[in-house]
Structures are given as C-alpha cells and as structure tokens.
Design an enzyme around this catalytic site. Sequence first.
Site, mmCIF file in Angstrom:
data_model
loop_
_atom_site.group_PDB
_atom_site.id
_atom_site.type_symbol
_atom_site.label_atom_id
_atom_site.label_comp_id
_atom_site.label_asym_id
_atom_site.label_seq_id
_atom_site.Cartn_x
_atom_site.Cartn_y
_atom_site.Cartn_z
ATOM 1 N N LYS A 115 0.823 -1.213 0.000
ATOM 2 C CA LYS A 115 0.000 0.000 0.000
ATOM 3 C C LYS A 115 0.856 1.262 0.000
ATOM 4 O O LYS A 115 0.480 2.275 -0.577
ATOM 5 C CB LYS A 115 -0.941 0.012 1.206
ATOM 6 N N LYS A 196 -4.870 -9.304 -5.909
ATOM 7 C CA LYS A 196 -6.162 -9.566 -5.300
ATOM 8 C C LYS A 196 -7.157 -8.443 -5.637
ATOM 9 O O LYS A 196 -6.757 -7.299 -5.826
ATOM 10 C CB LYS A 196 -6.028 -9.745 -3.777
ATOM 11 N N LYS A 199 -10.945 -3.136 -2.684
ATOM 12 C CA LYS A 199 -11.963 -2.079 -2.665
ATOM 13 C C LYS A 199 -11.423 -0.781 -3.225
ATOM 14 O O LYS A 199 -12.039 -0.139 -4.062
ATOM 15 C CB LYS A 199 -12.395 -1.814 -1.219
HETATM 16 P P1 ATP Z 1 -8.775 -2.019 0.727
HETATM 17 O O1 ATP Z 1 -8.283 -2.000 -0.673
HETATM 18 O O2 ATP Z 1 -9.377 -0.708 1.152
HETATM 19 O O3 ATP Z 1 -7.759 -2.573 1.713
HETATM 20 P P2 ATP Z 1 -10.043 -4.599 0.750
HETATM 21 O O4 ATP Z 1 -10.794 -5.063 -0.442
HETATM 22 O O5 ATP Z 1 -8.699 -5.207 0.989
HETATM 23 O O6 ATP Z 1 -10.004 -3.019 0.704
HETATM 24 P P3 ATP Z 1 -10.667 -4.745 3.566
HETATM 25 O O7 ATP Z 1 -11.655 -3.825 4.192
HETATM 26 O O8 ATP Z 1 -9.213 -4.438 3.763
HETATM 27 O O9 ATP Z 1 -10.997 -4.842 2.012
HETATM 28 O O10 ATP Z 1 -10.932 -6.233 4.042
HETATM 29 C C1 ATP Z 1 -12.207 -6.666 4.497
HETATM 30 C C2 ATP Z 1 -12.262 -8.171 4.519
HETATM 31 O O11 ATP Z 1 -12.339 -8.678 3.176
HETATM 32 C C3 ATP Z 1 -11.007 -8.829 5.126
HETATM 33 O O12 ATP Z 1 -11.412 -9.958 5.858
HETATM 34 C C4 ATP Z 1 -10.212 -9.242 3.933
HETATM 35 O O13 ATP Z 1 -9.336 -10.323 4.208
HETATM 36 C C5 ATP Z 1 -11.308 -9.652 2.963
HETATM 37 N N1 ATP Z 1 -10.873 -9.523 1.585
HETATM 38 C C6 ATP Z 1 -10.407 -8.404 1.002
HETATM 39 N N2 ATP Z 1 -10.117 -8.625 -0.274
HETATM 40 C C7 ATP Z 1 -10.398 -9.939 -0.514
HETATM 41 C C8 ATP Z 1 -10.297 -10.761 -1.671
HETATM 42 N N3 ATP Z 1 -9.864 -10.279 -2.818
HETATM 43 N N4 ATP Z 1 -10.678 -12.058 -1.552
HETATM 44 C C9 ATP Z 1 -11.133 -12.559 -0.377
HETATM 45 N N5 ATP Z 1 -11.243 -11.825 0.751
HETATM 46 C C10 ATP Z 1 -10.887 -10.519 0.687
HETATM 47 MG MG MG Z 2 -7.510 -4.558 2.636
#
Ligand code: ATP
Ligand code: MG
Length: 332
Positions: A115, A196, A199
């Site tokens: 990040k 991956k 968000k």
């Molecule tokens: P950001 O980019 O803001 O970090 P993010 O998509 O990684 O967003 P988080 O809020 O950090 O989302 O994570 C929320 C939950 O979703 C966590 O349990 C994380 O492990 C899970 N998660 C995030 N991305 C994935 C993915 N691509 N596949 C499966 N689980 C995910």
């Molecule tokens: Mg995340």
Amino acid sequence: MDKKRILSGVQPTGRLHIGNYIGALSVWTKEQDQFDGLYCVVDMHAFTIPEKISPVKLKKKVWETVAIYIACGIDPVKSTIFIQSMVPQHSELAWYLTCVTPMGWLDQMVQFKSKSASNETIGTGLYSYPILQAADILLYDTSFVPVGDDQKQHIELTRDIAKRFNHMFGKVFRVPQPMIREVGARIMALDDPDVKMSKSTGELKIGHSIGVVDDSDIIIKAIKSAKTDSGHEVSFDNGGPGVKNLLTIHQAITGWSDDAVRNHFNGKSYGFLKSEVAESVVEGLRPIREKYNALMQEPSYLSRIATEGAERAQSIARLKLYTVKEALGIDF
Ligand code: ATP
Ligand code: MG
C-alpha cells in the site's frame, strides 16, 4: 455454556466487492448461529490513507457498509454490528499494544509494503494500523477471526502481540485464531488475476472488481471482460489464473463441489464459462442488492442498530480495558 466469540470488520473505503463477500461476509453469516459475532465497520482504519477519503464520503461509506452487513445476512438480533470509532476503547488499547510491539514485527507486514508503494506521503498510521486491528480483536476475548487470506499475516501479528503482552504482564488476552475458508479466501482482480481484488482499486478502475450491490448489467459486463488467457477450453485443474479465478467465484457462490464444477466446465469455451459465472453471480447477489436498496431508505433504523451495537460492544470493551490497565498498573 457461553458461545465462543467471533470478531471481524471491513474498512469503509471504496466499493465493497465480491471478494469481501466471499472471503469475509459470507463466512460471518454462516457462523452466526454457533458463535457470538461482533462485526465492526472499521472507520478508523479508513484514515490510514487520509488523502483518499473526504469526511462526507467517509460518513456515507460507513452507513453503506452497515447496510451491506445486514443485507448480506448479518442479523442484528443474533450478532452485534457496530462502528469502530463509537467504541473509544479500541484506540486506547491500541496505544498500550503499540508500546509492546517491536518495530521489527511491523517491518515484516507485506500489506504496508504494497500500500505504501503507491503513495508518496505515507502516514505513520498506515504502518502501525495492524496494531489497531490487534486491539479490535483482543478487546473482545475473540476466539476466531473470519477474514480473507490477505489478512492472515495481521492475525498472526495479533497472536504474537497477545502472547508478548501476556508474557510481560500476566495472562490478560485470549490468543485468537484466523478462520479462513478453503475456496475463495483470495479472489483475484478480474482485470489482473495476479493481484487480489481490492476495494480501493475497484473504485478507480472499471473492470477490476464486482461490487456486491452493482446492477446486473454492470456485473455481466465486468465478468464478460475478465482477463483469461490465450487458451480456449476450460480446465478445472490446469487453467490459468484468470480462468481459475472465475471458477472459484462460481464455486464459492453456488457451493458446488470440485467434481460438480469440473464436470460442468471442463472442455467448455471461455465464453460459456463467463456466461455461467455471470448468471450465478447476478442471481447470488440479487437479494443482497434488493435488501440493501431498501435499507438505505431507512437511515434511522441503521442508526439504531449502530447505537445499540456500540452499547453492547462498549459494555464488553470497558471491562477488558480495565483488566489491561490493572495489569499495567494504571487502573486509576
Ligand atoms: P482495501 O483495498 O481498502 O484494503 P479490501 O478489499 O482489501 O479493501 P478490507 O476492508 O481491507 O478490504 O478487508 C475486508 C475483509 O475482506 C477482510 O477480511 C479481507 O481479508 C477480505 N478480503 C479483502 N479482499 C479480498 C479478496 N480479494 N478475496 C477474499 N477476501 C478478501
Ligand atoms: Mg484490505
């Protein structure tokens, strides 16, 4: 006997996507009868990259996330839904944990490395936020933390912090375990199956992710344009990462066995695979989108759930923090 406790959360950043749903929220809803579930919207974590979020947008995202939790099936009667910043004990405990966490441990965190690489001015919070995450978990005597695969390292850090604190000050914290599903723990980006789905990226790049509450035509378009490879026939066991990712999404949404997916898709065209995945995702997410749209018309209901959730969370967190301060000799 009291139910064992589960705690997890999502940051109110960007567009909540199908990876968040499969990796995290679908596990929360599945487990809510057996466990005492606490699910927080971790708004304080959303400040780790402050340039990316405005106050107005953050507030909107927090309420959308509360609504998505309920729309995905978290029942506020069975489980506790709350907003992290409404429970001040999280940041207080985070300070004490910060003081017992060696910097060398944080230096190992790969998420900070990925990040921070894309940002020029990095706040210290992005570096130390895994400690706030440890506080979120340890405040509630959590037994299990259902998360996606990307969070495994942070849960390991939480365990190490708990053990170190217990070693230094007596047995105060329960050492939690991650709860990670077998299929779908890491959903990859549609436009780049080597990274991956995320968000924050999903908000900036069309075709990166499938939003949990996206309209059907947007979902179909995103899946149809997903990157595959130069092959033509689907292979469950030897497909490239893009094909494998689509099969994983299909399997996680439908709950089909390996054999069922293998028999249905092996030897079929990529076009067929995409149409089938699009259909299962559209149908799987439809009830969530409909419930979400209805809930967003009821802000006072959402506010009541968050207030009641914060009251329950605080009643647990207050006692735990007292125990921590007692162990530290600052229980005035
Ligand atoms: P950001 O980019 O803001 O970090 P993010 O998509 O990684 O967003 P988080 O809020 O950090 O989302 O994570 C929320 C939950 O979703 C966590 O349990 C994380 O492990 C899970 N998660 C995030 N991305 C994935 C993915 N691509 N596949 C499966 N689980 C995910
Ligand atoms: Mg995340």
